[in-house]
Design an enzyme around this catalytic site. Structure first.
Site, PDB file in Angstrom:
ATOM      1  CB  CYS A 157      52.949  12.880  56.972  1.00 42.19           C
ATOM      2  SG  CYS A 157      52.132  12.490  58.748  1.00 42.19           S
ATOM      3  CG  LEU A 158      50.915  18.029  60.021  1.00 37.86           C
ATOM      4  CD1 LEU A 158      49.889  18.354  60.969  1.00 37.86           C
ATOM      5  CD2 LEU A 158      51.838  19.583  59.684  1.00 37.86           C
ATOM      6  CG  HIS A 168      48.478   9.001  60.799  1.00 41.29           C
ATOM      7  ND1 HIS A 168      49.945   8.841  61.002  1.00 41.29           N
ATOM      8  CD2 HIS A 168      48.306   9.983  59.890  1.00 41.29           C
ATOM      9  CE1 HIS A 168      50.451   9.930  60.448  1.00 41.29           C
ATOM     10  NE2 HIS A 168      49.431  10.342  59.621  1.00 41.29           N
ATOM     11  CD  GLN A 172      49.676  13.130  62.098  1.00 46.39           C
ATOM     12  OE1 GLN A 172      48.159  13.150  61.905  1.00 46.39           O
ATOM     13  NE2 GLN A 172      50.391  13.624  61.207  1.00 46.39           N
ATOM     14  CG  HIS A 176      47.391  11.027  55.250  1.00 47.13           C
ATOM     15  ND1 HIS A 176      48.748  11.174  54.431  1.00 47.13           N
ATOM     16  CD2 HIS A 176      47.905  11.188  56.688  1.00 47.13           C
ATOM     17  CE1 HIS A 176      49.527  11.611  55.223  1.00 47.13           C
ATOM     18  NE2 HIS A 176      49.017  11.549  56.717  1.00 47.13           N
ATOM     19  CD  GLU A 177      45.196  12.861  58.782  1.00 47.70           C
ATOM     20  OE1 GLU A 177      45.694  12.278  59.684  1.00 47.70           O
ATOM     21  OE2 GLU A 177      45.574  13.655  58.089  1.00 47.70           O
ATOM     22  N   GLY A 205      44.651  17.743  58.017  1.00 50.64           N
ATOM     23  CA  GLY A 205      44.144  16.659  58.625  1.00 50.64           C
ATOM     24  C   GLY A 205      45.107  16.145  59.788  1.00 50.64           C
TER      25      GLY A 205
END
Ligand code: NI
Length: 183
Positions: free
Chosen positions: A92-93, A138, A51, A134-135, A46
């Site tokens: 997380c990226l 953000h 991000q 999670h997204e 995701g």
């Protein structure tokens, strides 16, 4: 493939509350395409627009390894969280190399718009539910590390992360996190 550069832990855009999308324009659709490409290129499940440096309320989820069609949600809102609490490791990226346990509700109902601006209502469980939670975090300037209960371990992980981020800035390279949840 047209990947966008990632934003990393410490950058302001990851702590801002993202702006809603008022109209799904060609420009927005292009960004979403690039977000799908970035998510795939980085082996994420995701990705949220902040991000890639864009403070807008857009997420993409790509669980194609589970035979699920990748999809985006514009202006997603979690309407309900329910089911048992479950604890799983997340990554997380934007926080490369850090994997820590986070407790979340197993099930959610989420609403948002699709690429054509149509309202979508989705029930999600387990990995997909965790990914969406999670997204959506953000979009509100929250990172998974905010939910980590083991603050002592987190402090040492963040210290190691700073070194890793300095390395990324210097060389542009980083190890691809494998297998685990990365969103
Ligand atoms: Ni993330």
């Amino acid at each position: 493939m047209a990947s966008l550069p990632l934003s990393y832990y410490g950058e302001d855009v990851l702590r801002a509350v993202a702006e809603p999308v008022r109209k799904v324009t060609a420009e927005i659709r292009k960004v979403i395409d690039q977000m799908f490409d970035t998510c795939a290129a980085e082996s994420g499940i995701g990705l949220a627009a902040p991000q890639v440096g864009l403070s807008r309320r857009i997420i993409v989820c790509d669980l194609s390894h589970l035979d699920m069609e990748p999809f985006c949600l514009i202006n997603p809102a979690i309407k309900r969280r329910y089911g048992p609490l479950e604890t799983e490791a997340e990554g997380c990226l934007s926080v490369p190399g850090v994997f820590m346990d986070v407790t979340r509700c197993r099930d959610i109902v989420v609403e948002g718009r699709d690429l054509k601006g149509r309202l979508m209502r989705l029930e999600a469980t387990e990995l997909l539910s965790r990914c969406i939670q999670h997204e959506v975090d953000h979009l509100d300037g929250r990172l998974f590390v905010d939910w980590v209960e083991d603050r002592e371990q987190l402090a040492s992980e963040i210290e190691a992360l700073q070194g890793r981020l300095a390395e990324i800035k210097l060389t542009g390279k980083r190890e691809m996190p494998q297998g685990a949840f990365v969103g």
